[in-house]
Design an enzyme around this catalytic site. Structure first.
Site, PDB file in Angstrom:
ATOM      1  N   LYS A   1       0.841  -1.205   0.000  1.00  6.71           N
ATOM      2  CA  LYS A   1       0.000   0.000   0.000  1.00  6.71           C
ATOM      3  C   LYS A   1       0.876   1.255   0.000  1.00  6.71           C
ATOM      4  O   LYS A   1       0.615   2.203  -0.737  1.00  6.71           O
ATOM      5  CB  LYS A   1      -0.944  -0.022   1.208  1.00  6.71           C
ATOM      6  CG  LYS A   1      -2.045  -1.077   1.063  1.00  6.71           C
ATOM      7  CD  LYS A   1      -2.798  -1.348   2.364  1.00  6.71           C
ATOM      8  CE  LYS A   1      -3.748  -2.532   2.185  1.00  6.71           C
ATOM      9  NZ  LYS A   1      -4.439  -2.939   3.417  1.00  6.71           N
TER      10      LYS A   1
ATOM     11  N   GLN B   1      -4.161  -1.574   9.775  1.00  9.36           N
ATOM     12  CA  GLN B   1      -4.129  -2.906   9.147  1.00  9.36           C
ATOM     13  C   GLN B   1      -4.713  -3.956  10.102  1.00  9.36           C
ATOM     14  O   GLN B   1      -4.284  -4.060  11.249  1.00  9.36           O
ATOM     15  CB  GLN B   1      -2.685  -3.277   8.761  1.00  9.36           C
ATOM     16  CG  GLN B   1      -2.555  -4.591   8.031  1.00  9.36           C
ATOM     17  CD  GLN B   1      -3.232  -4.595   6.655  1.00  9.36           C
ATOM     18  OE1 GLN B   1      -3.156  -3.638   5.900  1.00  9.36           O
ATOM     19  NE2 GLN B   1      -3.922  -5.687   6.340  1.00  9.36           N
TER      20      GLN B   1
ATOM     21  N   ASP C   1     -10.898   2.957   4.460  1.00  9.51           N
ATOM     22  CA  ASP C   1     -11.323   1.555   4.336  1.00  9.51           C
ATOM     23  C   ASP C   1     -12.851   1.460   4.268  1.00  9.51           C
ATOM     24  O   ASP C   1     -13.396   0.451   3.808  1.00  9.51           O
ATOM     25  CB  ASP C   1     -10.841   0.748   5.556  1.00  9.51           C
ATOM     26  CG  ASP C   1      -9.550  -0.017   5.279  1.00  9.51           C
ATOM     27  OD1 ASP C   1      -9.254  -0.277   4.095  1.00  9.51           O
ATOM     28  OD2 ASP C   1      -8.849  -0.363   6.253  1.00  9.51           O
TER      29      ASP C   1
END
Ligand code: NAD
Length: 307
Positions: free
Chosen positions: A62, A106, A129
């Protein structure tokens, strides 16, 4: 995207997520140039509280994708043994940092950290997200701010291959909060990329094959290697494989990655199918970049034309 459909996107019946991702990333570069003209550099903060090699790999992929596009990357790593409050302090500081437009913690976080509190602790305006309850609610209500990256990526893949979901029978295999549920929610919206008659299957579904055989579009996200095979799909179905599973293999690494679909048998019947790797995976990261650019545009009040 449809005008940009080129032969790279579909090779026979195989839909190439790297190619579709590249097309979208090129358009995002233009959005970033517009933001830069107004003195704005989009910023994404990644927070890792794990020593799991897969999580480390995902986060570094990412970060690299951000750097490649000109998105500033902020990264914080915490020991998995650190007190939960340390993680919340880091998230708070990212919430307050005006250079950070998107925040990603994460998953999974260690057991002593309340995962739901983590999701709630991120400023919904920076929740790239799309997992904060506010953003989940907005998605369900048909007013999405940030669509979760993997299902949004699937929607973009379908769009790139000119697959109209309207009126189609779609079967989603899996009901997780990050893939299955938001995927189904996107497919039922009265909106482009939606309007599908959608069935959600899960671990308690009595006869999975009976459901998938009825589908025009099968989206497999069960995390079970090669669960869906050619016998379980109808001739001409569109098959999107979200799964990424490690299975033992006689090679240097000792394993290989396979999807939730048995590619060999399913590709003989599918009109369109995504490979693993190289299908949904690159799209997930692309849509994270998309959400970060969108977050920067909204927070800085600089309109951009998102792809
Ligand atoms: P999860 O374990 O949270 O959820 C799996 C879901 O599948 C559950 O809802 C379960 O009910 C259902 N399921 C399990 N076995 C089943 C069966 N035999 N029949 C029907 N349903 C069954 O997993 P997840 O986070 O949703 O991820 C699913 C898969 O997608 C995993 O392989 C994961 O690695 C992969 N994934 C890939 C990407 C990507 O970018 N390519 C992103 C997220 C997840």
């Amino acid at each position: 995207m449809t005008e940009e459909l080129d032969e790279r996107v579909l090779d026979g019946n195989v839909l190439d997520g790297n190619a579709v991702g590249d097309l979208i990333r090129n358009e995002l570069r233009e959005c970033i140039a517009t933001l830069e003209d107004e003195g704005v550099t989009p910023g994404l903060a990644t927070v890792l509280m794990s020593e799991d090699p897969a999580s480390e790999t995902y986060v570094s992929m990412k970060q690299r994708a951000c750097e490649d596009l000109g998105i500033e990357s902020f990264h914080r790593e915490l020991s998995p043994d650190a007190p939960a409050e340390e993680l919340f302090d880091v998230v708070d500081s990212m919430n307050e940092n005006p250079d950070v437009h998107g925040i990603l913690v994460q998953m999974p976080v260690p057991d002593h950290v309340d995962k739901r509190r983590v999701l709630r602790s991120i400023d919904p305006a920076k929740d790239v997200d799309g997992f904060h309850p506010t953003n989940v609610g907005r998605l369900v209500a048909g007013d999405a701010r940030f669509k979760p990256c993997t299902p949004h990526g699937v929607q973009k893949l379908l769009e790139a291959a000119d697959i109209d979901t309207e009126g189609k029978e779609a079967v989603v295999v899996g009901r997780s909060d990050i893939v299955g549920k938001p995927m189904a929610n996107l497919l039922i919206q009265k909106a482009p990329g939606g309007n599908a008659t959608t069935t959600v299957c899960h671990s308690r579904t009595a006869d999975l094959g009976e459901k998938t055989r009825e589908a025009d579009i099968v989206i497999a996200a069960a995390g079970y290697p090669e669960l869906v095979d050619g016998e379980m799909i109808r001739e001409g179905a569109v098959v999107i494989d979200v799964g990424v599973n490690r299975v033992d293999a006689d090679n240097e690494k000792g394993y290989k990655l396979v999807g939730d679909v048995d590619f060999e048998s399913a590709s003989e019947k599918a009109s369109v199918i995504t490979p693993v790797p190289g299908g949904v995976g690159p799209m997930t990261i692309t849509m994270l970049l998309f959400n970060t650019v969108k977050a920067a545009s909204l927070q800085e009040d600089v309109p951009v034309e998102l792809p």
